[in-house]
Design a protein around this motif. Sequence first.
Motif, PDB file in Angstrom:
ATOM      1  N   THR A 503       0.830  -1.209   0.000  1.00  0.00           N
ATOM      2  CA  THR A 503       0.000   0.000   0.000  1.00  0.00           C
ATOM      3  C   THR A 503       0.860   1.253   0.000  1.00  0.00           C
ATOM      4  N   ALA A 504       2.028   1.183   0.659  1.00  0.00           N
ATOM      5  CA  ALA A 504       2.905   2.357   0.776  1.00  0.00           C
ATOM      6  C   ALA A 504       3.877   2.476  -0.397  1.00  0.00           C
ATOM      7  N   GLY A 505       3.824   1.536  -1.319  1.00  0.00           N
ATOM      8  CA  GLY A 505       4.712   1.618  -2.477  1.00  0.00           C
ATOM      9  C   GLY A 505       6.061   0.980  -2.265  1.00  0.00           C
ATOM     10  N   GLY A 506       6.237   0.267  -1.157  1.00  0.00           N
ATOM     11  CA  GLY A 506       7.487  -0.428  -0.911  1.00  0.00           C
ATOM     12  C   GLY A 506       7.508  -1.799  -1.557  1.00  0.00           C
ATOM     13  N   LYS A 507       8.491  -2.587  -1.189  1.00  0.00           N
ATOM     14  CA  LYS A 507       8.657  -3.914  -1.782  1.00  0.00           C
ATOM     15  C   LYS A 507       8.956  -4.926  -0.692  1.00  0.00           C
ATOM     16  N   VAL A 508       8.267  -6.076  -0.746  1.00  0.00           N
ATOM     17  CA  VAL A 508       8.523  -7.166   0.186  1.00  0.00           C
ATOM     18  C   VAL A 508       9.138  -8.332  -0.569  1.00  0.00           C
ATOM     19  N   ILE A 509      10.244  -8.821  -0.050  1.00  0.00           N
ATOM     20  CA  ILE A 509      10.872 -10.039  -0.566  1.00  0.00           C
ATOM     21  C   ILE A 509      10.794 -11.074   0.560  1.00  0.00           C
ATOM     22  N   PHE A 510      10.283 -12.258   0.268  1.00  0.00           N
ATOM     23  CA  PHE A 510      10.158 -13.288   1.306  1.00  0.00           C
ATOM     24  C   PHE A 510      11.109 -14.447   1.015  1.00  0.00           C
ATOM     25  N   SER A 511      11.892 -14.766   2.019  1.00  0.00           N
ATOM     26  CA  SER A 511      12.806 -15.909   1.937  1.00  0.00           C
ATOM     27  C   SER A 511      12.756 -16.624   3.281  1.00  0.00           C
ATOM     28  N   ALA A 512      12.008 -17.707   3.331  1.00  0.00           N
ATOM     29  CA  ALA A 512      11.791 -18.397   4.606  1.00  0.00           C
ATOM     30  C   ALA A 512      13.095 -18.804   5.269  1.00  0.00           C
ATOM     31  N   ASP A 513      14.072 -19.296   4.452  1.00  0.00           N
ATOM     32  CA  ASP A 513      15.323 -19.769   5.054  1.00  0.00           C
ATOM     33  C   ASP A 513      16.349 -18.658   5.224  1.00  0.00           C
ATOM     34  N   GLY A 514      16.040 -17.444   4.753  1.00  0.00           N
ATOM     35  CA  GLY A 514      16.909 -16.300   5.002  1.00  0.00           C
ATOM     36  C   GLY A 514      18.124 -16.235   4.081  1.00  0.00           C
ATOM     37  N   ASP A 515      17.880 -16.151   2.797  1.00  0.00           N
ATOM     38  CA  ASP A 515      18.971 -16.057   1.819  1.00  0.00           C
ATOM     39  C   ASP A 515      19.747 -14.762   2.051  1.00  0.00           C
ATOM     40  N   THR A 516      21.007 -14.894   2.459  1.00  0.00           N
ATOM     41  CA  THR A 516      21.806 -13.717   2.828  1.00  0.00           C
ATOM     42  C   THR A 516      22.347 -12.976   1.612  1.00  0.00           C
ATOM     43  N   ASN A 517      22.114 -13.490   0.422  1.00  0.00           N
ATOM     44  CA  ASN A 517      22.567 -12.802  -0.786  1.00  0.00           C
ATOM     45  C   ASN A 517      21.570 -11.759  -1.271  1.00  0.00           C
ATOM     46  N   ILE A 518      20.396 -11.738  -0.685  1.00  0.00           N
ATOM     47  CA  ILE A 518      19.362 -10.789  -1.094  1.00  0.00           C
ATOM     48  C   ILE A 518      19.662  -9.421  -0.504  1.00  0.00           C
ATOM     49  N   GLU A 519      19.573  -8.391  -1.324  1.00  0.00           N
ATOM     50  CA  GLU A 519      19.805  -7.024  -0.874  1.00  0.00           C
ATOM     51  C   GLU A 519      18.466  -6.408  -0.427  1.00  0.00           C
ATOM     52  N   ALA A 520      18.474  -5.741   0.700  1.00  0.00           N
ATOM     53  CA  ALA A 520      17.265  -5.093   1.210  1.00  0.00           C
ATOM     54  C   ALA A 520      17.651  -3.961   2.137  1.00  0.00           C
ATOM     55  N   ASP A 521      16.688  -3.079   2.390  1.00  0.00           N
ATOM     56  CA  ASP A 521      16.938  -1.973   3.319  1.00  0.00           C
ATOM     57  C   ASP A 521      16.843  -2.419   4.777  1.00  0.00           C
ATOM     58  N   LEU A 522      16.056  -3.461   5.009  1.00  0.00           N
ATOM     59  CA  LEU A 522      15.844  -3.932   6.385  1.00  0.00           C
ATOM     60  C   LEU A 522      15.351  -5.373   6.343  1.00  0.00           C
ATOM     61  N   VAL A 523      15.678  -6.108   7.374  1.00  0.00           N
ATOM     62  CA  VAL A 523      15.251  -7.509   7.483  1.00  0.00           C
ATOM     63  C   VAL A 523      14.297  -7.651   8.663  1.00  0.00           C
ATOM     64  N   ILE A 524      13.169  -8.308   8.423  1.00  0.00           N
ATOM     65  CA  ILE A 524      12.265  -8.708   9.506  1.00  0.00           C
ATOM     66  C   ILE A 524      12.351 -10.227   9.621  1.00  0.00           C
ATOM     67  N   ALA A 525      12.828 -10.705  10.747  1.00  0.00           N
ATOM     68  CA  ALA A 525      12.979 -12.148  10.974  1.00  0.00           C
ATOM     69  C   ALA A 525      11.891 -12.611  11.933  1.00  0.00           C
ATOM     70  N   ILE A 526      11.130 -13.613  11.511  1.00  0.00           N
ATOM     71  CA  ILE A 526      10.001 -14.094  12.302  1.00  0.00           C
ATOM     72  C   ILE A 526      10.220 -15.573  12.570  1.00  0.00           C
ATOM     73  N   TYR A 527      10.500 -15.927  13.816  1.00  0.00           N
ATOM     74  CA  TYR A 527      10.913 -17.288  14.159  1.00  0.00           C
ATOM     75  C   TYR A 527      10.608 -17.536  15.636  1.00  0.00           C
ATOM     76  N   GLY A 528      10.819 -18.769  16.073  1.00  0.00           N
ATOM     77  CA  GLY A 528      10.598 -19.068  17.485  1.00  0.00           C
ATOM     78  C   GLY A 528      10.225 -20.517  17.717  1.00  0.00           C
ATOM     79  N   GLU A 529       9.474 -20.761  18.792  1.00  0.00           N
ATOM     80  CA  GLU A 529       9.106 -22.123  19.166  1.00  0.00           C
ATOM     81  C   GLU A 529       8.084 -22.699  18.194  1.00  0.00           C
ATOM     82  N   ASP A 530       8.177 -24.010  17.979  1.00  0.00           N
ATOM     83  CA  ASP A 530       7.121 -24.718  17.252  1.00  0.00           C
ATOM     84  C   ASP A 530       5.966 -24.993  18.215  1.00  0.00           C
ATOM     85  N   PRO A 531       4.756 -25.222  17.686  1.00  0.00           N
ATOM     86  CA  PRO A 531       3.600 -25.455  18.570  1.00  0.00           C
ATOM     87  C   PRO A 531       3.768 -26.678  19.461  1.00  0.00           C
TER      88      PRO A 531
END
Length: 839
Positions: A503-531
């Motif tokens: 909505t804001a005109g930005g761009k989201v790139i999703f990489s579940a395993d966290g490909d470190t070769n991807i260039e971005a302005d910021l990383v949001i990492a979402i992880y933790g305990e399994d159910p």
Amino acid sequence: MNSKISVIKSSFLAVFLLPLLALLISSCSQQQSSTAEDTSENLVNPQDWPSIKPIPLDPAIEAQIDSILPKLTLEQKVGQVIQADNASVTPEEVKQYRLGSVLSGGNSAPGVLPYADTKKWLELADEYYYASIDTEGVEIAIPTIWGIDAVHGHANLSGAIVFPHNVGLGAMNNPDLIEKIAAVTAHELTVSGHDWTFAPTLAVPQDLRWGRSYEGFSEDPEIVKSYADRIVYGLQGQVGTDDFMGAGRVISSAKHFLADGATENGVDQGNAQISEKELIDVHAAGYYSAIPAGVQTVMASFSSWQGRKLHGDKELLTDVLKGQLGFNGFVVGDWNGHGQVPGCTNTDCAQSLNAGLDMYMAPDSWKGVYESTLQHVQDGTIPMSRLDDAVRRILRVKIASGIFTKGAPSTRKNAGDESLLGLPENRAIARQAVRESMVLLKNNEGTLPIDPSKTILVIGDGAASISKASGGWTLSWQGTGHTNDEFPNGESILEGIEETVNTAGGKVIFSADGDTNIEADLVIAIYGEDPYAEFQGDIENLDFVPNAFDVSKLAEFQSKDIPVVSVFLSGRPLWSNPEINNSDAFIAAWLPGSEGGGVSDLLFQRNPAFDFTGRLSFAWPSTALVSEDAEPLFELGYGLSYNTTAVVDQLSEYSGLENNNLKSTGEFFNKGTAVAPWGLWLSTGDLDKQIASFPTSVGGLIVSKTDHEAQEDALRIKWTKSDRDQMRISAASPSDMSRQANGAMELAFSAKSFTEEQAVVQIGMCDSDASCNETLEISIAAGDWQEYRISLSCFDNLGVDMTTISSAFMITAGEGVDIGLSNIRLASDLDAKPGCDGN
């Protein structure tokens, strides 16, 4: 003369003294049972507990009960005090045995799935209801009530809203919002025809190793107390108003009475070795507001206090709860919890009813409980007055709930209308709860809020998974293995982020395993305990062990000067110093549920009014070891806001485990799951298959879950062909067990045959080079579970290389063998006599 005197003495002894002696023995026996192993002084002093004035009884309801009780047969009365699981009882049996209630366990939905849609729930609800009110053979029929664990929304109903778990809701510290959440849950329960939810949980967890910690709101009893009455109001309405138990309301159950959050080492169903004062001041706090609010039922705890099983503790259930605390509803048990009382079994426990339990939760044992309870009443072991009191209490709740007058479930308001699930205004309540429950622990250099016009890289296995964000008690008991299409009214955290950024005109790139070769302005990492749920979530320490996501990648992004924001999903605070160090901002998001958009609301501050208001309701640990002497990393009540200038400096990454000499427990399968690094595998011919979910099969081998000491803590293995297919417990790297073999250790396990005859199986341990062909023949008895032991030296003698064990346990059998298996482990030799036949 001497003979006459002897006869007189014998007669006196037989007529007067023996009955008196029997009475005294019976009294002592009942007292011992009621205190559940405590044979010392009376530890309970009811006069020291707060005195709560009971809610006045409704004379009209009491008069109705007075007219009903004389019309009930003894068999009907016994049926009323028993609750069966819908997976183990038919509507015809509900009618035949006149059962008082049906429950749905975490995996006990109608149909093949552990959850169901509205139509399936409602059809079965009607069947049970109509069966229960059929008057054939009786003067009057009593409607049954159907209960379910809707502990964070009606999460076994397809399309229902999944709210944050209580660990998060406690952090919002908002009683008004908690009442709205309870009201929405009740509303959605009435769509599927349920009458009763086993909520609220009023535990005050003190050891976060407990696998049910996320069911507690806080370690602070005041937060729990401030929520208890408001949840009861939300579920039931307020006593004395027209809204009480009206349309859209359900019966509530305060649980688990008492001190389930105080067990030693956080062991589920364990023992709370605490003082009565702590019991009063801390763990009973929620009941001091729930009971005056009119909570209709209270669930007894699996756990013990001072060695006394709560399901058999008359002083706490009757003298304190029903006496001093003024509770006039009924007490229901937990899943076969009565069977843990000393001297009891799952099918026979007069002690619990005599102690003050009013309704046995006997999911699969109900028929045996019915038969034994009927016999105990007939022979006077259970006084008729106690049975009548239990039935009166059950009838009181049923009449107050309107079950006698509001008709079949499908005819009630809301029933069957799926358009009422996930209403926009109710999803907004859930989304607000997500926002208010999140706690900002670190925000160095003002990393948050994020500019949504930037290029955002989202990583981690929790981003796209609603299941992982929801935790246990979601669609199934343990909450594992569910895909997003099973949440038709849900939104993942990733979807919420994408909606905001796009909505804001930005761009989201999703990489579940966290490909470190991807260039971005910021990383949001979402992880933790399994159910996880209940005892399967118990842990030995508080170290966060990464699972499906490699958290070391966070440091790689930081090394490239890309800011990292961690959204940490967990059912409890965990030692996570390395992850906090490798994050510029770190958020405790708990288990937010199906409204993932609430996370993005705060990450990007989508509304000027949105800010982090959540504050820790549990202290955050500074070490992975649990110690009373350790200072917390973040105190109870800690939490940052956008305008907070606090900086979290580099944290020590010394967990406390490094020099703790932690050793392998030697467990291979426990509490329903393989113990790491071991996994469950099936083999047929050249095909190997790792078990990822249950039930599962390969070739002619079928493996599912069954109950041994607790719900779904054991395996059920059935061979339908004669191909000798195998089940193995294997690890990727071999283990050296030569020392254990030389030290007279044994391979121990519990097992039973589900057929009427003993089962002959072959057991093996396999080294890296073997194909598990060298086995020992073991006979598994039918009937009750038994323990079997095999000396490791027996496998050594077969030629197994004990220095390279790749499969710690292998079992195979012929066609028709059907066995249960649990608690597979290494154990010390009890008699120093090597045995190779399992005995």
